[in-house]
Design a protein around this motif. Structure first.
Motif, PDB file in Angstrom:
ATOM      1  N   PHE A 192      44.032  12.900  25.870  1.00  0.00           N
ATOM      2  CA  PHE A 192      43.423  13.963  26.158  1.00  0.00           C
ATOM      3  C   PHE A 192      42.896  14.312  27.201  1.00  0.00           C
ATOM      4  O   PHE A 192      43.573  15.179  27.710  1.00  0.00           O
ATOM      5  CB  PHE A 192      41.973  14.421  25.145  1.00  0.00           C
ATOM      6  CG  PHE A 192      41.927  14.118  23.498  1.00  0.00           C
ATOM      7  CD1 PHE A 192      42.536  15.153  23.083  1.00  0.00           C
ATOM      8  CD2 PHE A 192      41.779  13.063  23.500  1.00  0.00           C
ATOM      9  CE1 PHE A 192      42.903  15.272  21.541  1.00  0.00           C
ATOM     10  CE2 PHE A 192      41.957  12.735  21.759  1.00  0.00           C
ATOM     11  CZ  PHE A 192      42.825  14.191  21.306  1.00  0.00           C
ATOM     12  N   ASN A 193      42.854  13.375  28.258  1.00  0.00           N
ATOM     13  CA  ASN A 193      42.606  13.403  30.125  1.00  0.00           C
ATOM     14  C   ASN A 193      43.734  12.930  30.502  1.00  0.00           C
ATOM     15  O   ASN A 193      43.236  12.792  31.754  1.00  0.00           O
ATOM     16  CB  ASN A 193      41.253  12.997  30.430  1.00  0.00           C
ATOM     17  CG  ASN A 193      40.447  11.535  30.051  1.00  0.00           C
ATOM     18  OD1 ASN A 193      41.393  10.692  29.666  1.00  0.00           O
ATOM     19  ND2 ASN A 193      39.693  11.481  30.403  1.00  0.00           N
ATOM     20  N   GLY A 194      44.482  11.976  30.116  1.00  0.00           N
ATOM     21  CA  GLY A 194      44.955  11.200  30.967  1.00  0.00           C
ATOM     22  C   GLY A 194      44.360   9.702  31.746  1.00  0.00           C
ATOM     23  O   GLY A 194      45.190   9.144  32.213  1.00  0.00           O
ATOM     24  N   GLU A 195      43.451   9.395  31.048  1.00  0.00           N
ATOM     25  CA  GLU A 195      43.112   8.330  31.947  1.00  0.00           C
ATOM     26  C   GLU A 195      42.986   7.220  30.952  1.00  0.00           C
ATOM     27  O   GLU A 195      42.899   7.323  30.043  1.00  0.00           O
ATOM     28  CB  GLU A 195      40.930   8.714  32.620  1.00  0.00           C
ATOM     29  CG  GLU A 195      41.267   9.990  33.264  1.00  0.00           C
ATOM     30  CD  GLU A 195      41.673   9.704  34.186  1.00  0.00           C
ATOM     31  OE1 GLU A 195      41.497   8.611  35.204  1.00  0.00           O
ATOM     32  OE2 GLU A 195      42.475  10.861  34.953  1.00  0.00           O
ATOM     33  N   ILE A 196      42.695   6.472  31.442  1.00  0.00           N
ATOM     34  CA  ILE A 196      42.289   4.741  30.944  1.00  0.00           C
ATOM     35  C   ILE A 196      40.607   5.259  29.650  1.00  0.00           C
ATOM     36  O   ILE A 196      39.824   5.470  30.547  1.00  0.00           O
ATOM     37  CB  ILE A 196      42.156   3.192  31.881  1.00  0.00           C
ATOM     38  CG1 ILE A 196      41.472   3.389  32.582  1.00  0.00           C
ATOM     39  CG2 ILE A 196      43.848   3.429  31.998  1.00  0.00           C
ATOM     40  CD1 ILE A 196      41.741   2.043  32.882  1.00  0.00           C
ATOM     41  N   PHE A 197      40.964   3.987  28.875  1.00  0.00           N
ATOM     42  CA  PHE A 197      39.467   3.783  28.562  1.00  0.00           C
ATOM     43  C   PHE A 197      40.028   2.307  27.438  1.00  0.00           C
ATOM     44  O   PHE A 197      40.754   1.593  27.608  1.00  0.00           O
ATOM     45  CB  PHE A 197      39.020   4.580  26.621  1.00  0.00           C
ATOM     46  CG  PHE A 197      39.901   4.788  26.001  1.00  0.00           C
ATOM     47  CD1 PHE A 197      39.678   4.234  24.997  1.00  0.00           C
ATOM     48  CD2 PHE A 197      41.185   5.118  25.930  1.00  0.00           C
ATOM     49  CE1 PHE A 197      40.692   3.905  23.360  1.00  0.00           C
ATOM     50  CE2 PHE A 197      41.992   5.755  24.779  1.00  0.00           C
ATOM     51  CZ  PHE A 197      41.803   4.515  23.675  1.00  0.00           C
ATOM     52  N   LEU A 198      38.375   1.774  27.370  1.00  0.00           N
ATOM     53  CA  LEU A 198      38.873   0.123  26.763  1.00  0.00           C
ATOM     54  C   LEU A 198      38.289   0.643  25.777  1.00  0.00           C
ATOM     55  O   LEU A 198      36.689   1.293  25.420  1.00  0.00           O
ATOM     56  CB  LEU A 198      37.475  -0.618  27.636  1.00  0.00           C
ATOM     57  CG  LEU A 198      37.643  -0.516  28.649  1.00  0.00           C
ATOM     58  CD1 LEU A 198      36.459  -1.669  29.775  1.00  0.00           C
ATOM     59  CD2 LEU A 198      39.545  -0.828  29.466  1.00  0.00           C
ATOM     60  N   LEU A 199      38.880  -0.500  24.391  1.00  0.00           N
ATOM     61  CA  LEU A 199      38.619  -0.095  23.083  1.00  0.00           C
ATOM     62  C   LEU A 199      38.126  -2.000  22.899  1.00  0.00           C
ATOM     63  O   LEU A 199      39.117  -2.657  23.118  1.00  0.00           O
ATOM     64  CB  LEU A 199      39.612  -0.038  22.556  1.00  0.00           C
ATOM     65  CG  LEU A 199      39.849   0.046  20.971  1.00  0.00           C
ATOM     66  CD1 LEU A 199      38.800   0.815  20.477  1.00  0.00           C
ATOM     67  CD2 LEU A 199      40.964   0.128  20.592  1.00  0.00           C
ATOM     68  N   SER A 200      36.793  -2.147  22.133  1.00  0.00           N
ATOM     69  CA  SER A 200      36.853  -3.146  22.052  1.00  0.00           C
ATOM     70  C   SER A 200      35.530  -3.543  20.767  1.00  0.00           C
ATOM     71  O   SER A 200      35.217  -2.261  20.697  1.00  0.00           O
ATOM     72  CB  SER A 200      36.271  -4.295  23.697  1.00  0.00           C
ATOM     73  OG  SER A 200      35.699  -5.249  23.318  1.00  0.00           O
ATOM     74  N   PRO A 201      35.755  -4.362  19.734  1.00  0.00           N
ATOM     75  CA  PRO A 201      35.963  -5.417  20.105  1.00  0.00           C
ATOM     76  C   PRO A 201      37.395  -5.190  19.940  1.00  0.00           C
ATOM     77  O   PRO A 201      38.057  -4.241  18.410  1.00  0.00           O
ATOM     78  CB  PRO A 201      35.653  -6.609  19.368  1.00  0.00           C
ATOM     79  CG  PRO A 201      34.352  -5.698  18.349  1.00  0.00           C
ATOM     80  CD  PRO A 201      34.610  -3.887  18.974  1.00  0.00           C
ATOM     81  N   VAL A 202      38.379  -5.794  19.186  1.00  0.00           N
ATOM     82  CA  VAL A 202      39.818  -6.211  19.155  1.00  0.00           C
ATOM     83  C   VAL A 202      39.923  -7.527  18.678  1.00  0.00           C
ATOM     84  O   VAL A 202      41.290  -7.584  18.720  1.00  0.00           O
ATOM     85  CB  VAL A 202      41.138  -5.406  20.566  1.00  0.00           C
ATOM     86  CG1 VAL A 202      40.455  -3.765  20.600  1.00  0.00           C
ATOM     87  CG2 VAL A 202      40.677  -6.805  21.120  1.00  0.00           C
ATOM     88  N   GLY A 203      39.284  -8.009  19.144  1.00  0.00           N
ATOM     89  CA  GLY A 203      39.804  -9.970  18.399  1.00  0.00           C
ATOM     90  C   GLY A 203      38.819  -9.876  17.048  1.00  0.00           C
ATOM     91  O   GLY A 203      37.914  -9.786  16.704  1.00  0.00           O
ATOM     92  N   ILE A 204      39.359 -10.891  16.093  1.00  0.00           N
ATOM     93  CA  ILE A 204      39.297 -10.327  14.551  1.00  0.00           C
ATOM     94  C   ILE A 204      37.539 -11.423  14.975  1.00  0.00           C
ATOM     95  O   ILE A 204      36.802 -11.910  14.013  1.00  0.00           O
ATOM     96  CB  ILE A 204      39.847 -10.652  13.781  1.00  0.00           C
ATOM     97  CG1 ILE A 204      40.627 -12.211  13.838  1.00  0.00           C
ATOM     98  CG2 ILE A 204      40.295  -9.918  13.793  1.00  0.00           C
ATOM     99  CD1 ILE A 204      41.275 -12.468  12.960  1.00  0.00           C
ATOM    100  N   ASP A 205      37.444 -12.512  15.693  1.00  0.00           N
ATOM    101  CA  ASP A 205      36.990 -13.459  16.159  1.00  0.00           C
ATOM    102  C   ASP A 205      35.979 -13.233  16.869  1.00  0.00           C
ATOM    103  O   ASP A 205      35.201 -14.191  18.076  1.00  0.00           O
ATOM    104  CB  ASP A 205      37.230 -14.779  16.151  1.00  0.00           C
ATOM    105  CG  ASP A 205      38.184 -14.866  17.189  1.00  0.00           C
ATOM    106  OD1 ASP A 205      38.920 -14.217  17.773  1.00  0.00           O
ATOM    107  OD2 ASP A 205      38.847 -16.388  16.944  1.00  0.00           O
ATOM    108  N   ASP A 206      35.783 -12.104  18.227  1.00  0.00           N
ATOM    109  CA  ASP A 206      34.993 -12.236  19.237  1.00  0.00           C
ATOM    110  C   ASP A 206      32.990 -11.344  19.275  1.00  0.00           C
ATOM    111  O   ASP A 206      32.781 -11.902  20.075  1.00  0.00           O
ATOM    112  CB  ASP A 206      36.200 -10.876  19.557  1.00  0.00           C
ATOM    113  CG  ASP A 206      36.738 -11.148  20.825  1.00  0.00           C
ATOM    114  OD1 ASP A 206      37.814 -12.708  20.929  1.00  0.00           O
ATOM    115  OD2 ASP A 206      37.945 -10.109  21.210  1.00  0.00           O
TER     116      ASP A 206
END
Length: 250
Positions: free
Chosen positions: A84-98
């Motif tokens: 939508f805005n071309g900027e970065i975003f962080l998605l977390s957690p993405v590890g099944i054991d994090d």
């Protein structure tokens, strides 16, 4: 123009996409080594023989446990480009054991994860805007005990940050990931590692949202990017390019 830094990409059974990234980076004068042994990849990074490492197509079940053995607890946050805005975003957690599975441990882990993510963005001159995701709309409360638990957890985390840092931009919009992306949130906290991993695969590997791999968030700054074995060459390439940018900022 040659880079002064040296990087490494892990190369496993799936070689083609890693090799494409490697050749493209070398064409641009970026020094990259291919490593087929998980322990060697991690050891070279921690011994400062290289400036940064990307998991590439090596198995997560071999690389991540060894990393934890060497550096202790960390979280992974996928870096994706907001459509939508071309900027970065962080998605977390993405590890099944994090994230721990018990409620108290999960809340503590998410608070710590958010603090690390906020510090990462601020170090890179990005103002953090955090969204907590739960398992349904807020109006769905009472329809499912499992959904209720995720809503209650997000509200607890929200209360914690409102008390400790009232200036922090943090919100809980239920399950509405599309709305928080439209609003430009750049730290998105999934209910758990399984749902976060599914979101990443849908956004990054199915919908082909541009991505840069997953950074490691911990007390120490570790120049390691976790990447999927099913990624295209562009994601491995992007991970190294993003890492180069981080090193120049320091």
């Amino acid at each position: 123009m040659c880079s002064d830094s040296m990087y490494a990409i892990g190369i496993g059974e799936k070689k083609d996409e890693v090799l494409k990234a490697y050749n493209k980076l070398r064409e641009e004068g970026i020094e990259v080594e291919l490593i087929n042994n998980p322990k060697t990849l991690v050891d070279k990074l921690l011994n400062r023989e290289i400036d940064g490492a990307v998991r590439g197509s090596l198995s997560s079940s071999k690389v991540i446990p060894y990393l934890r053995e060497k550096v202790g607890k960390f979280y992974r946050a996928s870096i994706l480009k907001n459509p939508f805005n071309g900027e970065i975003f962080l998605l977390s957690p993405v590890g099944i054991d994090d994230i721990r599975e018990d409620k108290e441990g999960r809340v503590k882990d998410k608070i710590e994860l958010i603090n690390y993510a906020v510090n990462f963005l601020k170090r890179n001159n990005i103002e953090p805007k955090i969204a907590l995701l739960s398992g349904g709309r807020l109006s769905d409360y009472g329809r499912s005990r499992e959904v209720d638990k995720t809503i209650e957890e997000c509200e607890e985390i929200l209360r914690h940050f409102k008390k400790t840092d009232e200036k922090l931009d943090i919100r809980h919009n239920g399950i509405l990931i599309e709305e928080v992306l439209k609003k430009g949130c750049n730290i998105i906290i999934a209910p758990d590692g399984i749902s976060g991993n599914l979101m990443f695969r849908c956004l990054g590997l199915v919908c082909n949202l541009e991505g840069y791999g997953a950074i490691l968030l911990s007390k120490e700054e570790i120049n390691f990017f976790d990447t999927s074995r099913n990624a295209t060459w562009k994601r491995y390439y992007n991970a190294i390019k993003f890492m180069e940018k981080l090193i120049k900022i320091k």
